[in-house]
Design a protein around this motif. Structure first.
Motif, PDB file in Angstrom:
ATOM      1  N   SER A 144      48.624  44.824  17.800  1.00 24.68           N
ATOM      2  CA  SER A 144      49.355  43.729  17.165  1.00 24.68           C
ATOM      3  C   SER A 144      49.043  42.405  17.837  1.00 24.68           C
ATOM      4  CB  SER A 144      50.865  43.982  17.205  1.00 24.68           C
ATOM      5  OG  SER A 144      51.339  44.048  18.538  1.00 24.68           O
ATOM      6  N   VAL A 145      49.246  41.345  17.065  1.00 26.29           N
ATOM      7  CA  VAL A 145      49.074  39.987  17.566  1.00 26.29           C
ATOM      8  C   VAL A 145      50.179  39.133  16.971  1.00 26.29           C
ATOM      9  CG1 VAL A 145      47.477  39.411  15.689  1.00 26.29           C
ATOM     10  CG2 VAL A 145      47.453  38.045  17.779  1.00 26.29           C
ATOM     11  N   ASN A 146      50.674  38.162  17.741  1.00 22.80           N
ATOM     12  CA  ASN A 146      51.714  37.271  17.236  1.00 22.80           C
ATOM     13  C   ASN A 146      51.526  35.885  17.828  1.00 22.80           C
ATOM     14  OD1 ASN A 146      53.838  36.753  19.594  1.00 22.80           O
ATOM     15  ND2 ASN A 146      53.170  38.872  19.757  1.00 22.80           N
ATOM     16  N   GLY A 147      52.033  34.895  17.112  1.00 28.51           N
ATOM     17  CA  GLY A 147      51.978  33.514  17.589  1.00 28.51           C
ATOM     18  C   GLY A 147      53.000  32.674  16.859  1.00 28.51           C
ATOM     19  N   ASN A 148      53.540  31.682  17.534  1.00 30.53           N
ATOM     20  CA  ASN A 148      54.505  30.806  16.869  1.00 30.53           C
ATOM     21  C   ASN A 148      54.573  29.457  17.569  1.00 30.53           C
ATOM     22  OD1 ASN A 148      57.105  30.620  18.695  1.00 30.53           O
ATOM     23  ND2 ASN A 148      56.454  32.759  18.798  1.00 30.53           N
ATOM     24  N   VAL A 149      55.076  28.485  16.818  1.00 29.75           N
ATOM     25  CA  VAL A 149      55.353  27.146  17.333  1.00 29.75           C
ATOM     26  C   VAL A 149      56.823  26.859  17.072  1.00 29.75           C
ATOM     27  CG1 VAL A 149      54.824  24.688  17.135  1.00 29.75           C
ATOM     28  CG2 VAL A 149      53.000  26.383  16.860  1.00 29.75           C
ATOM     29  N   SER A 150      57.530  26.326  18.066  1.00 30.53           N
ATOM     30  CA  SER A 150      58.944  25.987  17.880  1.00 30.53           C
ATOM     31  C   SER A 150      59.223  24.610  18.462  1.00 30.53           C
ATOM     32  CB  SER A 150      59.847  27.032  18.548  1.00 30.53           C
ATOM     33  OG  SER A 150      59.647  27.058  19.946  1.00 30.53           O
ATOM     34  N   ASN A 151      60.233  23.955  17.904  1.00 25.84           N
ATOM     35  CA  ASN A 151      60.653  22.639  18.375  1.00 25.84           C
ATOM     36  C   ASN A 151      62.143  22.653  18.679  1.00 25.84           C
ATOM     37  OD1 ASN A 151      58.387  20.482  18.069  1.00 25.84           O
ATOM     38  ND2 ASN A 151      58.242  21.732  16.233  1.00 25.84           N
ATOM     39  N   ASN A 152      62.525  21.963  19.741  1.00 24.60           N
ATOM     40  CA  ASN A 152      63.927  21.794  20.080  1.00 24.60           C
ATOM     41  C   ASN A 152      64.150  20.335  20.440  1.00 24.60           C
ATOM     42  OD1 ASN A 152      66.316  21.664  22.017  1.00 24.60           O
ATOM     43  ND2 ASN A 152      66.484  23.774  21.286  1.00 24.60           N
ATOM     44  N   PHE A 153      65.180  19.758  19.829  1.00 23.95           N
ATOM     45  CA  PHE A 153      65.417  18.330  20.046  1.00 23.95           C
ATOM     46  C   PHE A 153      66.685  18.094  20.857  1.00 23.95           C
ATOM     47  CE2 PHE A 153      62.822  18.645  16.262  1.00 23.95           C
ATOM     48  CZ  PHE A 153      61.780  17.821  16.606  1.00 23.95           C
ATOM     49  N   GLY A 154      67.015  19.069  21.686  1.00 22.90           N
ATOM     50  CA  GLY A 154      68.152  18.877  22.557  1.00 22.90           C
ATOM     51  C   GLY A 154      69.467  19.050  21.824  1.00 22.90           C
ATOM     52  N   ASP A 155      70.541  18.924  22.563  1.00 24.45           N
ATOM     53  CA  ASP A 155      71.878  19.020  21.996  1.00 24.45           C
ATOM     54  C   ASP A 155      72.763  18.043  22.749  1.00 24.45           C
ATOM     55  OD1 ASP A 155      72.289  20.239  24.472  1.00 24.45           O
ATOM     56  OD2 ASP A 155      72.182  22.254  23.623  1.00 24.45           O
ATOM     57  N   ILE A 156      74.052  18.227  22.630  1.00 19.55           N
ATOM     58  CA  ILE A 156      74.971  17.269  23.251  1.00 19.55           C
ATOM     59  C   ILE A 156      74.848  17.259  24.769  1.00 19.55           C
ATOM     60  CG2 ILE A 156      76.921  18.850  23.415  1.00 19.55           C
ATOM     61  CD1 ILE A 156      78.657  16.424  22.439  1.00 19.55           C
ATOM     62  N   GLN A 157      74.370  18.361  25.353  1.00 21.66           N
ATOM     63  CA  GLN A 157      74.209  18.405  26.805  1.00 21.66           C
ATOM     64  C   GLN A 157      73.115  17.470  27.296  1.00 21.66           C
ATOM     65  OE1 GLN A 157      74.234  22.946  27.367  1.00 21.66           O
ATOM     66  NE2 GLN A 157      75.226  22.187  29.193  1.00 21.66           N
ATOM     67  N   THR A 158      72.287  16.975  26.396  1.00 20.20           N
ATOM     68  CA  THR A 158      71.196  16.083  26.804  1.00 20.20           C
ATOM     69  C   THR A 158      71.435  14.641  26.388  1.00 20.20           C
ATOM     70  OG1 THR A 158      69.992  16.519  24.753  1.00 20.20           O
ATOM     71  CG2 THR A 158      69.568  17.996  26.590  1.00 20.20           C
ATOM     72  N   ALA A 159      72.641  14.328  25.892  1.00 23.78           N
ATOM     73  CA  ALA A 159      72.863  12.984  25.345  1.00 23.78           C
ATOM     74  C   ALA A 159      73.971  12.199  26.022  1.00 23.78           C
ATOM     75  CB  ALA A 159      73.164  13.099  23.844  1.00 23.78           C
ATOM     76  N   TYR A 160      74.836  12.832  26.809  1.00 21.99           N
ATOM     77  CA  TYR A 160      75.959  12.102  27.389  1.00 21.99           C
ATOM     78  C   TYR A 160      75.473  11.158  28.488  1.00 21.99           C
ATOM     79  CZ  TYR A 160      75.734  15.524  31.214  1.00 21.99           C
ATOM     80  OH  TYR A 160      75.325  16.302  32.260  1.00 21.99           O
ATOM     81  N   ALA A 161      76.175  10.049  28.670  1.00 22.67           N
ATOM     82  CA  ALA A 161      75.727   9.018  29.626  1.00 22.67           C
ATOM     83  C   ALA A 161      76.719   8.772  30.751  1.00 22.67           C
ATOM     84  CB  ALA A 161      75.473   7.708  28.886  1.00 22.67           C
ATOM     85  N   GLY A 162      77.896   9.363  30.665  1.00 21.41           N
ATOM     86  CA  GLY A 162      78.858   9.231  31.748  1.00 21.41           C
ATOM     87  C   GLY A 162      78.720  10.370  32.734  1.00 21.41           C
ATOM     88  N   TYR A 163      78.928  10.106  34.006  1.00 20.71           N
ATOM     89  CA  TYR A 163      78.806  11.127  35.044  1.00 20.71           C
ATOM     90  C   TYR A 163      79.819  12.249  34.803  1.00 20.71           C
ATOM     91  CZ  TYR A 163      75.803   8.112  37.908  1.00 20.71           C
ATOM     92  OH  TYR A 163      74.773   7.346  38.381  1.00 20.71           O
ATOM     93  N   ILE A 164      79.366  13.512  34.967  1.00 16.62           N
ATOM     94  CA  ILE A 164      80.239  14.681  34.875  1.00 16.62           C
ATOM     95  C   ILE A 164      80.060  15.500  36.142  1.00 16.62           C
ATOM     96  CG2 ILE A 164      80.816  16.777  33.605  1.00 16.62           C
ATOM     97  CD1 ILE A 164      79.759  15.521  31.099  1.00 16.62           C
TER      98      ILE A 164
END
Length: 911
Positions: free
Chosen positions: A631-651
């Motif tokens: 067997s052989v397999n291949g794929n391409v995937s994209n991830n554009f982040g979520d809320i964990q990558t967008a906040y700007a205040g210190y936590i």
């Protein structure tokens, strides 16, 4: 690297084409009438060793592909009520027709010498009596000895190295993937045989149209109506008094099935994970997953040793579950399932560590004492119709958590001794509904899917006194200087957190077939929105060491978040499937129209991303010579982040430091390309299984993790805009063989993995390269009537370097083995010896950890009751030692272990 890939592909190609020959033709009786289900085998002359086999179809036609180095082979034909035929033929492609003479015989299945393993098409059946030992009691005990099957420590069942997709009892999926309860508690005496269903497509409408490369397991019981189960009552000596209670009655019939399970102990057995979903079925059935919390905050945690859980887990657990299935129509096509479980668990943990920071040339010690409290409830209602002419499945799930964690932390560094109390409250409410239906329309199929998930997470982290923290930040006067936040003595630091999540997905597709192909165009839309609210409170004072230092004001917006993150993704895809006797092909070509928006007016966050992506996914499998699959397999995937990558205040995600995202950074974008090749051989007739493969992946990110770590080990992690890559390449191989004459099962596994990654620490770029090799061996033997042996070991070599950690410092070795020996001196008496050994090396530092147990068991065979006396950790080993390597640190840790303890248990079957 390309040379390695080409070499591997050449090996696979050579295995496919070298000396491969095909014999085909037709089998009839004396009157010329086709004989279906006749077996045709190709064997080495004079060796009685089967090279390949085939079974005739309804027209009496057969086709067998084989590989042999000899000039001639033996062809044997067998059929019900027909006289067997044996003929020596040349090793060449040819077409042969045979007429069989009538004879009263009964050949039900293709088999070799014994009935321990039989094969019919994609179904392989195992007679468990041929594999068990006198000390085995449950399905899980025996499965560990079957060639080609592996049972992992979390209960996951692997077949040929891959997780199964379904677990059935008499063809019914009662547990919906949470099959650990049955495997651990179903008595072996109730089982007739275990079946492996290869290439299993769980949706009946799709069988023969949409291929699957996963396998399933089906348990066939001895009785059509079975009331069974397993129980155990135990008590022991230790500090404190020990107990262990297990009650798992089960009922199976053609119309109804149920399992009730109650387990409680304080002796270190992790029974609460039995309800975890281990098999996820098919995406055509909708969405399935384990209920989990959005755990952003955490107390400082004691380290956990890489030992069997029973060696270190100080617990007090109560786990109750119930699973019920019934048919609700006369045709037995509709099923109703109700599943529920409740966990109440208290865990204690302790560890001491010495950490050396190679980058900064400092050293500090830490001690963590933890108390973790788990209190969770889950309920599920499932309606299913799985028939040849229609499919429907609706799953409604509700989960509630009332978890709490506590920690007492001690540090000793250049500032002296400090201690702090840490607490975390984390209630969560969650609701999901998944619906999938397939409606036949003439020669086509229409699939409608809908998924809705709402979850509300709250967390409150408290540290007292606040001056336990020595967090780094960029000095307000000298902005390029990293200094420490100084908290006022006696005050408390408090981090509040809440996130509300709504996630929906809706799609529709239509499938139609043409010349063996199934084509499925699909359209859908995904919508998700998250609302994040956080606030940090604490009282800071000026740093007396730094002139003109200004204390931080925790009332400003730097330490608050009020963020809304929304993602809308319309999508379209085209999927093509092909299924034949030899080929199985699946290819999907989705196009996603991603629209993302992050807004926090208070923190001046306003980010958007609108991007169209194409993410193809391809899988192809070729079966040849009866026993091989490539067997052989291949794929391409994209991830554009979520809320964990967008906040700007210190936590303050943990007392160890803050996390923050730069509001000027764009939406994160991650692109992953991966692929692999695999060659698999499974010959149930000769009890030989092996698989070998290669996997690679390459991931590209637009944001890079950058940490500012002070010399006390506290940190602030933020992400900067900088393209970076991660890559991973691995080879793996496994071979297993069962020797019936010696009642021995043996297997060997090997893996080689190379990975590269990038990060930044204290303004220094870190390019990490890691190489790891692992060799494993498993052996069990039940040849002697007076003894049985189970032994497995794993040896691994790892090397890591990144410019801070050198090749010498980053080179580690480890060795683990587990040996169980059981002696049967006289009937119904068993003496057991257990030895766990865990060794680790780093340079001249060599750590060895050995553990020994003994047991005595008397079996009251007439009542099927066992009385067991077991002495665990005979040497009373108190701590486990381990040395580990990080990006810039080396940490040597001692972890608290369970003391020596003696348990007396009574074990029994329900009927």
């Amino acid at each position: 690297m390309k040379g390695k890939i080409y070499l591997f592909l050449m090996i696979c190609f050579s295995a496919v084409v070298f000396a491969q020959k095909t014999v085909s033709g037709k089998i009839t009786d004396e009157d010329g009438i086709a004989i279906p289900s006749a077996s045709v085998t190709i064997e080495e002359p004079g060796k009685d060793a089967i090279l390949a086999y085939g079974i005739t179809n309804s027209k009496g036609e057969y086709k067998v592909t084989f590989t042999s180095s000899g000039s001639n082979v033996d062809l044997k034909v067998k059929a019900f009520n027909q006289k067997p035929i044996t003929k020596q033929i040349s090793n060449s492609d040819q077409s042969l027709t045979f007429k069989m003479q009538s004879e009263a015989t009964e050949i039900k299945e293709v088999q070799l010498k014994t009935k321990m393993i039989t094969a019919r098409g994609d179904t392989i059946a195992y007679d468990l009596k041929e594999f068990d030992s006198k000390n085995d009691r449950t399905l899980a005990d025996v499965m560990k000895k079957i060639p080609g099957i592996e049972v992992k420590t979390d209960g996951t069942i692997l077949y040929q190295g891959n997780a199964i997709n379904k677990f059935y009892v008499e063809g019914k999926d009662l547990m919906e993937g949470g099959y650990g309860t049955i495997t651990n508690s179903l008595p072996k005496d109730a089982i007739q045989k275990l079946e492996v269903l290869e290439n299993h497509q769980p949706v009946k409408m799709l069988q023969g149209k949409i291929p699957s490369d996963a396998a399933a397991i089906n348990i066939k019981l001895k009785k059509s109506v079975t009331m069974t189960g397993r129980g155990e009552v135990g008590s022991g000596f230790g500090d404190p008094w020990l107990w262990n209670l297990k009650l798992t009655p089960m009922f199976f019939s053609k119309k109804q099935q149920w399992v009730v399970n109650y387990k409680t102990n304080n002796m270190g057995e992790q029974v609460e994970n039995e309800g975890n979903i281990l098999g996820f079925g098919s995406s055509w059935e909708g969405r399935r997953g384990n209920a989990s919390q959005n755990n952003w905050l955490d107390v400082e945690n004691a380290e956990v040793p890489n030992l069997p859980v029973k060696r270190y887990l100080f617990n007090n657990v109560h786990y109750l579950s119930a699973n019920y299935l019934t048919n609700i129509d006369s045709k037995k096509e509709w099923e109703f399932k109700a599943n529920a479980n409740y966990t109440n668990n208290a865990v204690e943990r302790e560890s001491n560590s010495v950490t050396s920071d190679i980058q900064q040339g400092t050293q500090y010690t830490t001690k963590f004492l933890n108390n973790f409290y788990t209190d969770k409830l889950k309920g599920e209602l499932i309606f299913t119709k799985n028939a040849k002419k229609g499919f429907f499945k609706n799953t409604t799930t509700f989960s509630q958590f009332w978890n709490a964690d506590r920690a007492f932390a001690e540090r000793n560094d250049k500032l002296g001794y400090r201690a702090g109390n840490e607490s975390l409250q984390s209630p969560t409410s969650s609701f999901q509904n998944s619906l999938s239906t397939i409606i036949p329309w003439k020669e086509k199929m229409i699939n409608l899917k809908s998924y809705i998930n709402y979850q509300d997470d709250r967390q409150t982290l408290e540290i007292s006194p606040a001056n336990y923290l020595q967090l780094p930040y960029k000095n307000l006067v000298k902005k390029d200087t990293i200094t420490n936040i100084n908290f006022a003595p006696g005050t408390t630091a408090l981090q509040d957190f809440r996130i509300r999540t709504l996630d929906t997905s809706h799609s529709a597709n239509i499938s139609f077939t043409a010349k063996g192909w199934t084509f499925t165009p699909e359209v859908g839309i995904d919508f998700s929105t998250d609302r994040l609210n956080t606030n940090f409170q604490g009282t800071a004072i000026p740093n007396p060491i730094i002139p003109n230092d200004i204390p931080l004001n925790f009332n400003d917006s730097s330490y608050e978040n009020d963020l809304k993150f929304t993602e809308i993704t319309p999508r379209a895809s085209f999927t093509a499937n092909y299924k034949s006797d030899a080929w199985s092909v699946w290819a999907s070509f989705p196009v996603n129209f991603n629209n993302i928006k992050a807004e926090d007016a208070f923190r001046t966050v306003s980010k958007t991303l609108n991007k169209t992506t194409f993410t193809p996914n391809i899988f192809a499998q070729y079966s040849f010579a009866s026993f091989f699959k490539a067997s052989v397999n291949g794929n391409v995937s994209n991830n554009f982040g979520d809320i964990q990558t967008a906040y700007a205040g210190y936590i303050l995600t943990s007392p160890g430091g803050f996390n923050v995202m730069n509001p000027k950074n764009p939406i994160p974008q991650t692109t992953t390309k991966s692929g692999g090749v695999r060659l698999e051989y499974r010959n149930p007739l000769n009890n030989l299984f092996f698989n070998v493969g290669y996997r690679l992946s390459d991931t590209k990110n637009n944001l890079l993790a950058s940490s500012a770590v002070n010399d006390l080990g506290f940190s602030v992690v933020e992400y900067i805009e900088s393209e970076n890559k991660r890559s991973n390449n691995s080879y793996y191989a496994e071979i297993g063989k069962y020797f019936p004459k010696f009642k021995t099962n043996a297997s060997v596994t090997f893996s080689d993995t190379t990975s590269k990654s990038q990060s930044r620490r204290n303004n220094q770029d870190i390019n990490t390269k890691a190489d790891g090799n692992s060799l494993g061996f498993k052996f069990n033997n039940t040849y002697f009537s007076w003894m049985s042996v189970d032994f497995n070991f794993t040896k691994s070599w790892n090397k890591q370097s990144n410019g801070i950690i050198s090749d010498d410092l980053g080179k580690t070795e480890s060795y683990n083995h587990n040996l169980n020996v059981f002696f049967y001196p006289i009937e119904n008496h068993t003496i057991g010896f257990y030895w766990d050994q865990i060794n680790s090396n780093l340079g001249d530092t060599k750590l060895k950890n050995g553990f020994f147990d003994v047991s005595y068991q008397f079996s009251w065979s007439a009542k099927k009751v066992d009385f067991e006396l077991k002495w665990m950790n005979i040497a009373d080993k108190k701590v486990f030692e381990r040395i580990s390597v990080g990006d810039a640190t080396i940490m040597q840790t001692t972890m608290q272990l369970r003391p020596s303890q003696v348990m007396l248990a009574v074990k029994f079957n329900f009927k």
